[in-house]
Write an enzyme that holds these catalytic residues in place. Sequence first.
Site, short mmCIF file in Angstrom:
data_model
loop_
_atom_site.label_atom_id
_atom_site.label_comp_id
_atom_site.label_asym_id
_atom_site.label_seq_id
_atom_site.Cartn_x
_atom_site.Cartn_y
_atom_site.Cartn_z
N TYR A 165 -6.55 4.22 -2.33
CA TYR A 165 -5.76 3.25 -3.07
C TYR A 165 -4.87 2.46 -2.10
O TYR A 165 -4.29 3.03 -1.19
CB TYR A 165 -4.86 3.97 -4.08
CG TYR A 165 -4.01 3.00 -4.85
CD1 TYR A 165 -4.52 2.35 -5.97
CD2 TYR A 165 -2.73 2.67 -4.41
CE1 TYR A 165 -3.76 1.42 -6.65
CE2 TYR A 165 -1.97 1.74 -5.10
CZ TYR A 165 -2.49 1.12 -6.21
OH TYR A 165 -1.75 0.19 -6.88
N TRP A 167 -2.99 -1.75 -1.06
CA TRP A 167 -2.96 -3.22 -1.12
C TRP A 167 -3.67 -3.87 0.06
O TRP A 167 -3.75 -5.10 0.10
CB TRP A 167 -1.51 -3.70 -1.23
CG TRP A 167 -1.11 -3.91 -2.64
CD1 TRP A 167 -0.94 -2.95 -3.60
CD2 TRP A 167 -0.86 -5.17 -3.29
NE1 TRP A 167 -0.59 -3.53 -4.79
CE2 TRP A 167 -0.52 -4.90 -4.63
CE3 TRP A 167 -0.87 -6.49 -2.88
CZ2 TRP A 167 -0.21 -5.90 -5.56
CZ3 TRP A 167 -0.55 -7.49 -3.79
CH2 TRP A 167 -0.23 -7.19 -5.11
P1 PGD Z 1 1.04 -1.01 1.16
O1 PGD Z 1 2.35 -0.99 1.84
O2 PGD Z 1 0.56 -2.33 0.69
O3 PGD Z 1 1.23 0.00 -0.04
O4 PGD Z 1 1.09 1.27 -2.13
P2 PGD Z 1 0.14 0.69 -1.00
O5 PGD Z 1 -0.47 1.83 -0.29
O6 PGD Z 1 -0.75 -0.35 -1.56
O7 PGD Z 1 -0.04 -0.31 2.09
C1 PGD Z 1 -1.21 -0.92 2.50
C2 PGD Z 1 -1.60 -0.38 3.86
O8 PGD Z 1 -2.84 -0.98 4.22
C3 PGD Z 1 -0.62 -0.72 4.97
O9 PGD Z 1 -0.33 0.43 5.72
C4 PGD Z 1 -1.37 -1.75 5.81
O10 PGD Z 1 -1.05 -1.74 7.19
C5 PGD Z 1 -2.81 -1.36 5.60
N1 PGD Z 1 -3.75 -2.47 5.80
C6 PGD Z 1 -3.52 -3.78 5.58
N2 PGD Z 1 -4.62 -4.49 5.88
C7 PGD Z 1 -5.57 -3.63 6.27
C8 PGD Z 1 -6.93 -3.78 6.67
O11 PGD Z 1 -7.49 -4.86 6.73
N3 PGD Z 1 -7.63 -2.66 7.00
C9 PGD Z 1 -7.04 -1.44 6.96
N4 PGD Z 1 -7.80 -0.41 7.29
N5 PGD Z 1 -5.75 -1.26 6.57
C10 PGD Z 1 -5.03 -2.35 6.22
C11 PGD Z 1 1.70 0.43 -3.06
C12 PGD Z 1 1.96 1.20 -4.34
O12 PGD Z 1 3.17 1.94 -4.18
C13 PGD Z 1 2.04 0.33 -5.52
S1 PGD Z 1 0.83 -0.85 -5.75
C14 PGD Z 1 3.01 0.46 -6.45
S2 PGD Z 1 3.16 -0.65 -7.73
C15 PGD Z 1 3.92 1.59 -6.45
N6 PGD Z 1 5.26 1.14 -6.39
C16 PGD Z 1 6.23 2.06 -6.25
C17 PGD Z 1 7.57 1.90 -6.74
O13 PGD Z 1 7.94 0.87 -7.32
N7 PGD Z 1 8.42 2.92 -6.56
C18 PGD Z 1 8.08 4.05 -5.94
N8 PGD Z 1 8.99 5.01 -5.80
N9 PGD Z 1 6.84 4.22 -5.47
C19 PGD Z 1 5.91 3.27 -5.59
N10 PGD Z 1 4.64 3.49 -5.09
C20 PGD Z 1 3.55 2.60 -5.37
#
Ligand code: PGD
Length: 826
Positions: A165, A167
């Site tokens: 999972y 983004w």
């Molecule tokens: P991101 O920080 O977007 O968070 O959680 P999510 O894991 O989606 O992490 C994406 C990772 O992908 C980053 O480490 C980035 O470097 C890596 N990445 C980016 N591009 C690439 C690529 O091309 N290839 C590879 N291999 N990696 C890549 C988000 C999630 O957190 C979500 S959606 C929600 S809504 C939730 N929100 C909350 C919240 O409001 N409150 C709490 N306490 N916890 C939450 N967790 C949830």
Amino acid sequence: MSKYLQQPLTLSRRRFLTGVTALAAAPLLAGLWPKSALAQAISQALPQFTALRQAQKGILTGAHWGAFEAIVQDGKMVGVQPVKDDPYPNELIAMAPYQVHAENRVKYPMVRKSWLEGGPGSRTDLRGHDQWVRVSWEKAIELVCGEITRLQKEHGPQSIYAGSYGWKSVGMLHNSRTLLQRLMNLTGGFLGYAGDYSTGAAQVIMSHVVGSMEVYEQQTAWPNVVEHSQLVILWGCNPMVTLKNSWNVPDHYGQTGFAALKKKGTRVISIDPVHNDSAKFVNAQWLAPRPYTDGAMLLGIAHTLLTEKLHNADFLHTYTVGFDKFAAYLLGDDDGVAKTADWAADICGVEAEALRQLARDMAGNRTMIMGGWGIQRQHHGEQQHWLLVTVAAMLGQIGLPGGGFGFSYHYSSGGSPTAKGGIVAGISAGNAPRNSPTPIPVARIADCLANPGKTIQFNGADVTYPEVKMVYVAGGNTFHQHQDTNNLIKAWQHPDTIVVNEPYWTATAKYADIVLPATTSYERNDLEMGGDYSQLYVFPMHQCVPPQHEARNDFDIFAAMAAKLGVQDAFTEGKDETQWLKGMYDDMKQQARNARVALPPFDMFWQSNNYVRFPVPEANTQWVRFADYRENPLLNPLGTPSGKIEIYSDAIAKMHYQDCRGIPSWMPPHEWYRGPEAEKYPLSLNTAHPANRLHSQLDNTPLRLKLAVADREAIMINPQDAKARGISPGDLVRAFNDRGQILVGALVSEDVRPGAVRISEGAWFDPADPSQPGSICKNGNVNCLTFDIGTSSLAQGNCGQMAQLEIEKYQGEALQNTAHAVPAGA
Ligand code: PGD
């Protein structure tokens, strides 16, 4: 031709030459024909392909936070410039150079020492604090493929959790999650997940109530809202912050909608424990309920509507089922408790008269309720959205211009009118093999890892966790996204092998066994749509700089594994990057053509360094959600069992869940200010999405410092609560409960109601001593404090928006923040 105009060609030449057909001719073409002239010629010939950019200074690309031109000098990205068409460019795009050239890039394939020496399952307790060993790409691919082969053979596809999972980055080809799943589907299948962290509770309950997930549906178009809505309720959302980002490249249209509301002087009420940026932007009236009590507040409003006969009985009769049962509950017929405004006020802390007035104002005006998602990321989170729909149904304005409810005005610019053209379809995960395991609810992953064989309830079904032996993450940050980090650390020790493809040394990478360096989106060519709901643009994402260090594209990483596992042809379909992009563009172009929108051929489009903006039909600017249902509910029934809005759901009632009944109701949450835990931990946590990053992305850039306090994630504290604890602005604060402790910096402000504190999600986990369970996180990762249970047996969403905690002025020696440091030996 200026120096900037030459950059993309020089930098991309190596890749152009390795590609075939279209792009191979690009440098030559551009050399003969200045790009502005090319764009002009195209725009004259093809009216839909307008030359949109003011000055073509850089290389056109895009991110979750906007489309921009990258300025590249001597092989380094040195600056950015937003595209002219962006009505609300934000400061996140300026971080692109820091992303590419970050000091904490994963530079080489790395393997955890004990795993390399002892094999799968070795010293999993050392994850997060073992040594790292650099290996060649060949060796890394061999190790991962060996493990996939072993597990498929000995334990089956359910032993490999490859839901991954997250983004990731924008781009329809280099979609790390999908590419991982494509490989796994070709090699025997994998354990995946259901739902998501954003809307886990709402998407399940809404399917029962209105027949679709609703949270990701198009909203009543903004021009219609601006024209017709007399009262807008922002219920638990902060759109001026969250609209900075979107799943695709954002069109940032939503901000223009709020600006138009402000200009018109439309009345807006913000219901939120925090006086947020959006409320301030639109000069909203602020009502601040106690955290996690919105359900009670909504019941008090519903009771007022009913008892003051402000509800629309005709609408309820024609378009809904089960209101009689809900009315009986409101009046206390079944439990002896009338859910009056006074009853609600006692729970939520907003005065009863304010609740009654709110109900009257909503009924007396054309009202649009814009609901956020944080209120459903809570224990019993299903009830909030069910109640919002129920109150909107009582008002009887659903399907009318400017009326009803919308759950996506704060996300990806829901309500941005839909354009007419084509859609770029991304690379697919392919077909899952027949024996693929049943997915687990996404937020139950730690529970699953720690408890193989355990059965949980989920939306009317039983789900039994398999024994997971391998976790593969590509494009997500589990150690940020998941609740109760210290519990996750324990669960994370169960699998034999954890593989992470990442550009950076995130905590998730640091807690892996094998880390494969992935490129950022600025190091590869791709295509992406602009505007999730509008589908207004097609952006080329040109490679800006070569792959850094030894980083590889996820596509190439998985293609290499596919080759090793004997499925290369099926994985690549014999196509390279250029051919994939051309194929995607051509399919989109054909759709556009069917819609009578002419587009240039791929080569010309790509070479122009320009983007497509599709026309928006006038009718779409006045589109009203549920108007068709309202007009003819028989011909346009909803996807619910009754075809109507289900205020009572027989399907849910028959599941006999204690924590989600057949009608929406108030159930005290697992932790709250009145629970026994509040004696020790009196403050209620709010974990909003951050203003200066996307979840955890960009936490490793200088933008972090803009909102950090004392070099940590900020904690917003009401002056009363700060004073009672001797905390002054800028102090280092220890925030803690029985699950964990974090260091944060005090931001003392009247913008948060007493008894509540806000810490944004997304700060990278940085334990002071990774070998000690519960060690203090020096950067302020809020999930060290949250708890890890499902929202209910129905949806099993996450409860990341809540926890009771205490804070104190930090007295210890200031610990160095090492969240963005590279681990020793890497
Ligand atoms: P991101 O920080 O977007 O968070 O959680 P999510 O894991 O989606 O992490 C994406 C990772 O992908 C980053 O480490 C980035 O470097 C890596 N990445 C980016 N591009 C690439 C690529 O091309 N290839 C590879 N291999 N990696 C890549 C988000 C999630 O957190 C979500 S959606 C929600 S809504 C939730 N929100 C909350 C919240 O409001 N409150 C709490 N306490 N916890 C939450 N967790 C949830």
